[in-house]
Motif scaffolding. Structure first.
Motif, PDB file in Angstrom:
ATOM      1  N   SER A 291       0.953  -1.059   0.081  1.00 23.42           N
ATOM      2  CA  SER A 291      -0.045   0.100   0.099  1.00 23.42           C
ATOM      3  C   SER A 291       0.981   1.179   0.005  1.00 23.42           C
ATOM      4  O   SER A 291       1.398   1.799   1.006  1.00 23.42           O
ATOM      5  CB  SER A 291      -0.981  -0.023   1.218  1.00 23.42           C
ATOM      6  OG  SER A 291      -1.545   1.203   1.422  1.00 23.42           O
ATOM      7  N   ASP A 292       1.330   1.520  -1.184  1.00 25.34           N
ATOM      8  CA  ASP A 292       2.469   2.770  -1.334  1.00 25.34           C
ATOM      9  C   ASP A 292       1.845   3.951  -1.930  1.00 25.34           C
ATOM     10  O   ASP A 292       0.653   4.198  -2.565  1.00 25.34           O
ATOM     11  CB  ASP A 292       3.449   2.130  -2.286  1.00 25.34           C
ATOM     12  CG  ASP A 292       4.680   3.040  -2.479  1.00 25.34           C
ATOM     13  OD1 ASP A 292       4.706   3.872  -1.503  1.00 25.34           O
ATOM     14  OD2 ASP A 292       5.542   2.779  -3.268  1.00 25.34           O
ATOM     15  N   THR A 293       2.569   5.056  -1.505  1.00 21.59           N
ATOM     16  CA  THR A 293       2.162   6.388  -1.930  1.00 21.59           C
ATOM     17  C   THR A 293       2.338   6.206  -3.472  1.00 21.59           C
ATOM     18  O   THR A 293       3.702   6.108  -4.177  1.00 21.59           O
ATOM     19  CB  THR A 293       3.057   7.350  -1.251  1.00 21.59           C
ATOM     20  OG1 THR A 293       2.961   7.355   0.082  1.00 21.59           O
ATOM     21  CG2 THR A 293       2.652   8.833  -1.903  1.00 21.59           C
ATOM     22  N   PRO A 294       1.317   6.764  -4.353  1.00 24.08           N
ATOM     23  CA  PRO A 294       1.651   6.527  -5.974  1.00 24.08           C
ATOM     24  C   PRO A 294       2.570   7.777  -6.216  1.00 24.08           C
ATOM     25  O   PRO A 294       2.782   8.691  -5.703  1.00 24.08           O
ATOM     26  CB  PRO A 294       0.264   6.772  -6.327  1.00 24.08           C
ATOM     27  CG  PRO A 294      -0.368   7.642  -5.204  1.00 24.08           C
ATOM     28  CD  PRO A 294       0.103   7.260  -3.950  1.00 24.08           C
ATOM     29  N   THR A 320       8.376  11.433   1.579  1.00 21.21           N
ATOM     30  CA  THR A 320       7.275  10.517   1.883  1.00 21.21           C
ATOM     31  C   THR A 320       6.885   9.887   0.538  1.00 21.21           C
ATOM     32  O   THR A 320       6.419   8.643   0.879  1.00 21.21           O
ATOM     33  CB  THR A 320       6.122  11.531   2.131  1.00 21.21           C
ATOM     34  OG1 THR A 320       5.920  12.401   1.009  1.00 21.21           O
ATOM     35  CG2 THR A 320       6.239  12.232   3.487  1.00 21.21           C
ATOM     36  N   ILE A 321       7.369  10.206  -0.620  1.00 19.16           N
ATOM     37  CA  ILE A 321       7.165   9.636  -2.065  1.00 19.16           C
ATOM     38  C   ILE A 321       8.133   8.863  -2.363  1.00 19.16           C
ATOM     39  O   ILE A 321       8.039   7.659  -2.563  1.00 19.16           O
ATOM     40  CB  ILE A 321       6.333  10.630  -2.926  1.00 19.16           C
ATOM     41  CG1 ILE A 321       5.057  11.238  -2.452  1.00 19.16           C
ATOM     42  CG2 ILE A 321       6.297   9.966  -4.118  1.00 19.16           C
ATOM     43  CD1 ILE A 321       4.562  12.333  -3.387  1.00 19.16           C
ATOM     44  N   HIS A 352      14.361   6.665  -8.182  1.00 24.13           N
ATOM     45  CA  HIS A 352      14.533   7.641  -9.377  1.00 24.13           C
ATOM     46  C   HIS A 352      13.369   7.859  -9.907  1.00 24.13           C
ATOM     47  O   HIS A 352      13.321   8.977 -10.415  1.00 24.13           O
ATOM     48  CB  HIS A 352      15.637   6.924 -10.227  1.00 24.13           C
ATOM     49  CG  HIS A 352      16.863   6.462  -9.447  1.00 24.13           C
ATOM     50  ND1 HIS A 352      17.895   5.626 -10.361  1.00 24.13           N
ATOM     51  CD2 HIS A 352      17.604   6.826  -8.459  1.00 24.13           C
ATOM     52  CE1 HIS A 352      18.884   5.675  -9.324  1.00 24.13           C
ATOM     53  NE2 HIS A 352      18.610   6.247  -8.355  1.00 24.13           N
ATOM     54  N   GLU A 353      12.432   6.913 -10.244  1.00 23.20           N
ATOM     55  CA  GLU A 353      11.388   7.343 -11.111  1.00 23.20           C
ATOM     56  C   GLU A 353      10.215   8.495 -10.137  1.00 23.20           C
ATOM     57  O   GLU A 353      10.095   9.394 -10.689  1.00 23.20           O
ATOM     58  CB  GLU A 353      10.461   6.364 -11.397  1.00 23.20           C
ATOM     59  CG  GLU A 353       9.171   6.280 -11.704  1.00 23.20           C
ATOM     60  CD  GLU A 353       8.710   6.866 -12.846  1.00 23.20           C
ATOM     61  OE1 GLU A 353       7.946   7.589 -13.439  1.00 23.20           O
ATOM     62  OE2 GLU A 353       9.963   6.689 -13.953  1.00 23.20           O
ATOM     63  N   LYS A 354      10.251   8.155  -8.945  1.00 23.04           N
ATOM     64  CA  LYS A 354       9.404   8.964  -8.122  1.00 23.04           C
ATOM     65  C   LYS A 354       9.981  10.267  -7.951  1.00 23.04           C
ATOM     66  O   LYS A 354       9.568  11.437  -7.908  1.00 23.04           O
ATOM     67  CB  LYS A 354       9.019   8.267  -6.944  1.00 23.04           C
ATOM     68  CG  LYS A 354       8.264   7.207  -7.116  1.00 23.04           C
ATOM     69  CD  LYS A 354       7.931   6.467  -5.833  1.00 23.04           C
ATOM     70  CE  LYS A 354       6.836   5.220  -5.908  1.00 23.04           C
ATOM     71  NZ  LYS A 354       5.597   5.601  -5.988  1.00 23.04           N
TER      72      LYS A 354
END
Length: 722
Positions: A291-294, A320-321, A352-354
């Motif tokens: 359940s992750d921060t999108p 946080t993300i 890296h993506e986030k």
């Protein structure tokens, strides 16, 4: 002509009906190899040519009136199976000295290895060669070559066994030379050595069998022709008990309890009921839904000046993300640099993506983003992201767009621009569970302690930290670990075998309290120096230096320490006298009052397709008991992030000087927290076990290991020290 063709077609159809159907994967329930009585893929007493899928890990127990086998198997490579086994003999005690071992059953420790030579093909059977009980006292030692062929619902096996698996001698061997056909069944030193000189000698027998997968998927049946005649079993030679064999054929059944385990039952030797239970999982396929921060959606914003961006919000989102905590964000109109630790994602590409999306959505004019990863405030690796190229990825402007198309790994540089946000704090606290265990000892089969370690640290400068931890012992049975001087007369300094005094006699204890200084020279050299109470049992000073080039699969390190043993009867005291009296055992013992210890270590990650995701560490130096030698540590990282490893330390101590076991050895598994939680995490739980607690070949336990701190310098590396 038509009549002839019709007759030929009729004849062909008749022949097809008369011949057995050719098996394929859709004809029958899928065949899954199962464990043998000893652990490892096999029939009952005999092995097969099969191996499990790569990454399969099993824990099992097999019991009958003669033996209790506790076994664990791991398919390390597609071609390599390893099994660790502890066997208790209910009819015999650990030793004849009641004051030493009490009523603990005799316990044998064994290691098995199976190597698959080739996989099954249309014509060739799957074939393996293996060694059973290669590292114990030889209760079940033997070697084999086995081949298995799948035909419809049947899996047939034929093999040749030596030693324990060949004592029937139906192929070769003279039983007039003894029940082992002249094979040397003695063992070197105090057990635990690899007695390779007797491999593939003695009696030699053909064995075989089959496993039948019934139409009812959970149930499979087994039958085997046993290559052993049980005339030289340990129970027979060491006691008055007999193990008669009324039949050389064994039969059994396996009932699968879904993919996680099975129950086994067999009737062996024509007179013995054997029961077993196995639990299993696969370290390659083990996973969890988070359940992750999108990741934020791309907003398309561009052309924002530095002064118009809410940098505090950016720093919060990065933590946080994207998981970059303790961050400092630098920016100007040409670049944005983020300096911080990655504490959330084990997959750095996901981080890296986030992070790239968060920085892109600022609308900054910057043409490049730089993510500088830190560990203990030391920079380890920099990831450069082309901002323009990433906007195309964020906007999905081409098929297969991925953040890796825009990134480049480099050595860390000095951050450009003005400091815009700083969420770093000079202090931190943590609470972690702790488990220590030893299996197969004389006082009790399983000794353990479980507790909680609470730690805190404070950075006096960017390079100097003061920190420590308090261990709270919740429960243990180490009060049974008296370690009276054993019958073999071992008399080393008690550097680890005083464990009872440190754990059972002290429920709350300062485990660590030290001052540590870090630094970095050039791009590739990392150093640390430390002093204080370095671990539960030792205090002193030391230093470590590591050479680790970026993206290299080699690294070299050296640690040098001078330590003295802590007094378990004093919170901060140190032993000043070497000889002490133990009122519990009524014996005198020696301790370490001061010694240099340290090692030169080579780290190597093979980049061979058949040795995938391995880390090999070889350390040479002096140990805590002043013995000198080499420690070899080999670990394997699976797709899920689980790491399994084993180590052995061979020093200049003779087997007699070391005592039972002959040399130090152990095993460990490092498990990512996020396999069991609903949130991603880079933290791990380490479960280790040693066959015996002994004093030879023991290293100092250090709070920081520079190789672990610099994991980011090798792509997708998560290897950790035990």
């Amino acid at each position: 002509m038509r009549c002839t063709l019709f007759k030929l077609s009729s004849l062909s159809l008749a022949l097809l009906h008369a011949l057995p159907a050719v098996a394929n994967d859709l004809d029958f329930t899928k065949f899954n190899p199962t464990q043998s009585d000893f652990g490892g893929v096999g029939l009952m007493q005999m092995p097969t040519g099969r191996v499990a899928p790569e990454g399969e890990f099993s824990l099992g127990v097999t019991m009958n009136d003669d033996y209790r086998h506790y076994h664990s198997s791991l398919q390390l490579m597609p071609w390599l199976e390893a099994t660790i086994r502890y066997t208790q003999v209910p009819d015999l005690y650990y030793s004849g000295d009641e004051s030493f071992s009490g009523d603990t059953y005799y316990t044998d420790k064994g290691i098995d290895v199976k190597l698959r030579l080739w996989e099954e093909s249309y014509w060739l059977p799957e074939t393996s060669i293996g060694i059973r009980d290669m590292g114990g006292t030889g209760l079940f030692d033997g070697e084999f070559i086995a081949a298995s062929k799948h035909m419809g619902p049947f899996d047939f096996t034929v093999g040749i066994g030596w030693g324990y698996m060949g004592n029937r001698a139906n192929l070769k061997g003279d039983t007039r030379l003894g029940n082992d056909c002249g094979r040397d069944t003695s063992y070197k030193g105090k057990g635990g050595s690899f007695d390779y000189s007797r491999w593939f000698t003695g009696c030699m027998s053909v064995f075989g069998g089959m496993e039948y997968q019934t139409p009812w998927a959970p149930l499979s049946l087994k039958a085997e022709y046993d290559g052993n005649n049980y005339k030289s079993d340990f129970v027979v030679t060491r006691s008055d008990k007999e193990m008669p064999q009324d039949s050389p054929f064994n039969v059994g059944a396996v009932y699968r309890l879904d993919d996680w385990g099975d129950i086994r039952a067999s009737f062996e030797r024509g007179n013995t009921l054997t029961l077993g239970f196995t639990m299993k999982t696969n370290f390659n396929t083990l996973s969890q839904s988070w359940s992750d921060t999108p990741t934020p959606a791309y907003n398309g914003k561009q052309g924002e000046s530095v002064d118009d961006i809410d940098w505090d919000r950016v720093a919060t989102d990065l933590e946080t993300i994207a998981g970059y905590g303790q961050t400092k964000v630098y920016a100007d109109d040409e670049s944005i640099t983020v300096v911080g630790g990655q504490s959330k994602y084990r997959d750095r590409d996901l981080a890296h993506e986030k992070a790239a999306m968060i920085l892109t959505n600022t609308g900054s004019k910057a043409s490049s983003f730089h993510l500088i990863e830190q560990s203990a405030n030391q920079t380890t690796v920099q990831t450069d992201i082309d901002a323009s190229a990433y906007r195309k990825v964020a906007n999905q402007e081409y098929v297969g767009a991925n953040v890796t198309d825009t990134t480049r790994r480099t050595n860390p540089n000095t951050a450009r621009g003005m400091l815009q946000a700083d969420t770093s704090k000079p202090w931190s606290v943590n609470v972690n569970p702790s488990l220590q265990q030893s299996i197969g000892g004389s006082e009790d089969f399983y000794l353990f302690n479980i507790g909680v370690t609470a730690g805190a640290s404070y950075w006096l400068t960017d390079n100097i930290e003061i920190g420590g931890g308090v261990y709270v012992n919740l429960y243990d049975n180490y009060d049974k670990f008296l370690y009276d001087v054993p019958p073999d007369g071992t008399d080393l300094k008690r550097v680890r075998t005083l464990v009872r005094q440190y754990i059972s006699d002290n429920r709350v204890r300062v485990g660590n309290l030290q001052l540590t200084a870090f630094d970095k020279f050039g791009d590739d050299f990392y150093v640390q120096a430390y002093g204080g109470y370095l671990e539960t049992m030792f205090a002193g000073v030391g230093a470590e230096v590591l050479y680790r080039p970026l993206n290299s699969n080699w690294a070299f390190g050296m640690d040098m320490n001078y330590v003295a043993q802590r007094d378990p009867n004093s919170e901060f005291g140190i032993f000043t006298e070497e000889v002490h009296y133990d009122p519990t055992t009524g014996r005198y013992y020696r301790v370490q009052t001061g010694t240099p210890t340290g090692h030169f270590t080579t780290y190597y990650r093979p980049e061979w397709s058949w040795f995938d995701d391995l880390l090999i560490k070889a350390s040479v130096g002096q140990y805590l008991a002043e013995d000198k030698g080499v420690t070899l540590d080999v670990s394997k990282q699976f797709d899920s992030g689980v790491i399994a490893g084993a180590y052995l330390a061979k020093t200049n101590l003779s087997a007699e000087e070391f005592g039972e076991g002959s040399f130090n050895k152990g095993f460990y598994i490092s498990i990512p927290f996020d396999i069991f939680t609903v949130k991603p995490s880079s933290n791990r739980a380490l479960v280790g076990w040693t066959p015996l607690s002994r004093d030879g070949g023991q290293m100092l336990g250090r709070k920081y290991h520079l190789y672990d701190m610099t994991n980011g310098r090798y792509p997708n590396s998560e290897f950790t020290n035990r």
